[in-house]
Design an enzyme around this catalytic site. Structure first.
Site, short mmCIF file in Angstrom:
data_model
loop_
_atom_site.label_atom_id
_atom_site.label_comp_id
_atom_site.label_asym_id
_atom_site.label_seq_id
_atom_site.Cartn_x
_atom_site.Cartn_y
_atom_site.Cartn_z
N ARG A 34 -16.60 4.38 1.71
CA ARG A 34 -15.96 4.49 2.90
C ARG A 34 -15.24 5.74 3.12
O ARG A 34 -15.83 7.09 2.59
CB ARG A 34 -14.15 4.29 1.64
CG ARG A 34 -13.22 4.27 3.26
CD ARG A 34 -12.05 3.64 3.01
NE ARG A 34 -11.24 3.85 1.97
CZ ARG A 34 -10.32 2.71 1.64
NH1 ARG A 34 -9.33 2.20 2.33
NH2 ARG A 34 -9.16 3.22 0.08
N LYS A 76 -7.08 -4.45 4.16
CA LYS A 76 -6.22 -4.46 5.15
C LYS A 76 -6.19 -4.08 6.02
O LYS A 76 -5.39 -4.53 7.09
CB LYS A 76 -4.99 -4.05 3.96
CG LYS A 76 -5.30 -5.30 2.44
CD LYS A 76 -3.98 -4.97 2.00
CE LYS A 76 -3.62 -3.56 1.13
NZ LYS A 76 -4.89 -3.02 -0.10
N ARG A 136 3.68 -3.71 -2.27
CA ARG A 136 2.71 -3.81 -4.01
C ARG A 136 3.07 -3.56 -5.39
O ARG A 136 2.05 -3.77 -6.36
CB ARG A 136 1.44 -1.53 -3.96
CG ARG A 136 1.00 -1.84 -3.14
CD ARG A 136 0.54 -0.31 -3.05
NE ARG A 136 -1.36 -0.08 -2.73
CZ ARG A 136 -1.29 1.01 -2.06
NH1 ARG A 136 -1.38 1.05 -1.04
NH2 ARG A 136 -2.44 0.48 -2.01
N ARG A 155 -12.46 10.16 0.58
CA ARG A 155 -10.08 10.24 0.52
C ARG A 155 -10.87 10.32 -1.34
O ARG A 155 -11.65 10.07 -1.45
CB ARG A 155 -9.63 9.03 0.79
CG ARG A 155 -9.08 8.52 2.18
CD ARG A 155 -8.14 7.54 1.95
NE ARG A 155 -8.11 6.80 1.31
CZ ARG A 155 -7.08 5.69 1.27
NH1 ARG A 155 -6.87 4.63 2.56
NH2 ARG A 155 -6.89 5.34 0.10
N ARG A 188 -7.22 2.33 -9.48
CA ARG A 188 -6.62 1.74 -9.00
C ARG A 188 -6.65 0.31 -8.86
O ARG A 188 -6.11 -0.41 -8.46
CB ARG A 188 -7.12 2.68 -6.91
CG ARG A 188 -6.02 3.81 -7.37
CD ARG A 188 -7.34 4.31 -6.10
NE ARG A 188 -6.39 3.77 -4.51
CZ ARG A 188 -7.92 4.00 -3.61
NH1 ARG A 188 -8.71 4.48 -3.22
NH2 ARG A 188 -7.38 3.13 -2.36
P1 AMP Z 1 -3.52 2.91 0.76
O1 AMP Z 1 -4.00 3.42 1.76
O2 AMP Z 1 -3.67 2.05 1.01
O3 AMP Z 1 -4.86 2.47 -0.77
O4 AMP Z 1 -2.52 3.84 -0.36
C1 AMP Z 1 -3.16 5.35 -1.06
C2 AMP Z 1 -2.20 5.23 -2.15
O5 AMP Z 1 -0.83 5.53 -1.15
C3 AMP Z 1 -2.07 4.72 -3.13
O6 AMP Z 1 -3.07 4.39 -3.96
C4 AMP Z 1 -0.34 5.02 -3.28
O7 AMP Z 1 -0.04 5.95 -4.47
C5 AMP Z 1 -0.02 5.32 -2.05
N1 AMP Z 1 0.74 4.03 -1.78
C6 AMP Z 1 0.70 3.52 -0.62
N2 AMP Z 1 1.35 2.24 -0.66
C7 AMP Z 1 2.16 2.73 -1.36
C8 AMP Z 1 2.81 0.97 -2.31
N3 AMP Z 1 3.42 -0.37 -1.34
N4 AMP Z 1 3.66 1.60 -3.08
C9 AMP Z 1 3.35 2.64 -3.88
N5 AMP Z 1 2.53 3.23 -3.46
C10 AMP Z 1 1.53 2.91 -2.26
#
Ligand code: AMP
Length: 210
Positions: free
Chosen positions: A123, A13, A88, A156, A167
């Site tokens: 990654r 994404k 999400r 990360r 996740r």
């Molecule tokens: P991402 O980089 O999009 O994978 O986001 C990393 C982490 O941020 C996720 O695993 C969640 O812990 C948190 N996070 C990001 N976006 C959301 C969301 N819309 N709702 C809840 N947690 C989020």
């Protein structure tokens, strides 16, 4: 054009959001990047989010809804935006609707779980600017340093194997139902995430224009 990118963590994404952002000249809004930035800066929200993010869990809905509400009110979003990683959960999508935000297209990038695990474990991200790479599929031209800003590339915390599994489980339980939510609106387009980033972006851009 107001767009949402759906898909499992690691479906690509973020990369596709960057490509669309340049092509359509609209901001890409990543709640994940905003949360990581807040964690790095040690803000109150960042401190609240830390244990959720590092454990592979979702940050509570009210926190991310608050972040998005403030971000979408800014001037640069008035001509359109791409949401990467939000919503999400179904309550987050409902909150977006309640805010009166019009969504033109929802693009779901589909990638099998085994591929996701391979992608996330390879990654690397820049600790300075957040740019994302992959040791096999998208290596940095500067090796261990970011090709864009020269920052160090790191793994990360939430890309550790056990956390990746958690996740994915949460994705299937809480995020996948959004396919049904947006499917009912007739705005959902599914794209098969390809190995080749350029091919995925060709399909994604075609979905944006469909
Ligand atoms: P991402 O980089 O999009 O994978 O986001 C990393 C982490 O941020 C996720 O695993 C969640 O812990 C948190 N996070 C990001 N976006 C959301 C969301 N819309 N709702 C809840 N947690 C989020």
């Amino acid at each position: 054009m107001n767009l949402i990118l759906l898909g499992a963590p690691g479906a690509g994404k973020g990369t596709q959001a960057e490509i669309i952002c340049e092509k359509l000249n609209i901001p890409a809004i990543s709640t994940g990047n905003m949360i990581r930035e807040a964690m790095k800066n040690g803000t109150e929200m960042g401190q609240k989010a830390k244990s959720f993010v590092e454990g592979g869990n979702l940050v509570p809905d009210e926190v991310v809804i608050g972040i998005i509400k403030e971000r979408l009110a800014l001037e640069d979003c008035q001509k359109g935006f791409i949401l990467d990683g939000f919503p999400r959960t179904v309550p987050q999508a409902e909150a977006l609707d309640k805010m009166g935000v019009r969504i033109d297209r929802v693009i779901d990038i589909e990638v099998p779980d085994a591929k996701i695990e391979e992608r996330l474990s390879g990654r690397r991200v820049c600790e300075k600017c957040g740019a994302s790479y992959h040791v096999l599929y998208k290596p940095s031209a500067k090796g261990e340093q970011c090709a864009k800003c020269g920052g160090n590339l790191i793994i990360r915390k939430d890309d550790q194997p056990a956390t990746i599994k958690e996740r994915l489980k949460i994705y299937h339980e809480q995020t996948e139902p959004l396919r049904g939510y947006y499917g009912r609106t007739g705005k959902l387009v599914t794209v098969q995430g390809q190995e080749d980033i350029a091919e995925t972006s060709r399909l994604t851009l075609a979905a944006v224009e469909a």
